[in-house]
Write a protein that holds these residues in place. Structure first.
Motif, mmCIF file in Angstrom:
data_model
loop_
_atom_site.group_PDB
_atom_site.id
_atom_site.type_symbol
_atom_site.label_atom_id
_atom_site.label_comp_id
_atom_site.label_asym_id
_atom_site.label_seq_id
_atom_site.Cartn_x
_atom_site.Cartn_y
_atom_site.Cartn_z
ATOM 1 N N ARG A 1 0.831 -1.215 0.000
ATOM 2 C CA ARG A 1 0.000 0.000 0.000
ATOM 3 C C ARG A 1 0.861 1.260 0.000
ATOM 4 N N ARG A 2 2.117 1.104 0.421
ATOM 5 C CA ARG A 2 3.089 2.191 0.393
ATOM 6 C C ARG A 2 4.414 1.654 -0.118
ATOM 7 N N TYR B 1 5.794 6.941 -0.990
ATOM 8 C CA TYR B 1 4.741 6.951 -2.004
ATOM 9 C C TYR B 1 3.622 5.987 -1.650
ATOM 10 N N TRP B 2 2.376 6.343 -1.974
ATOM 11 C CA TRP B 2 1.246 5.425 -1.780
ATOM 12 C C TRP B 2 0.842 4.876 -3.138
ATOM 13 N N ALA C 1 2.033 5.062 -8.432
ATOM 14 C CA ALA C 1 2.149 5.548 -7.065
ATOM 15 C C ALA C 1 2.303 7.057 -7.057
#
Length: 53
Positions: free
Chosen positions: A12-13, A17-18, A34
């Motif tokens: 998820r990360r 960055y996500w 991302a």
């Protein structure tokens, strides 16, 4: 490249960055879309390697 939803095993990360989507996968790894705090889009492949688009 088609944009797909993340699957349960996708991170998820990635550092700061996500991850927004899974763009594809192949012999060299998985490519994710991302975003960072500044809203910049990145395509990240493999193990933490990426290039700014």
């Amino acid at each position: 490249m088609s944009r797909n939803n993340l699957i349960p095993t996708d991170p998820r990360r990635l550092g700061a960055y996500w991850t927004a989507a899974r763009l594809g996968s192949g012999g060299q790894g998985v490519v994710h879309e991302a975003y960072g705090a500044a809203g910049l889009a990145f395509d990240l492949a493999g193990r933490g390697l990426g290039t700014q688009e």
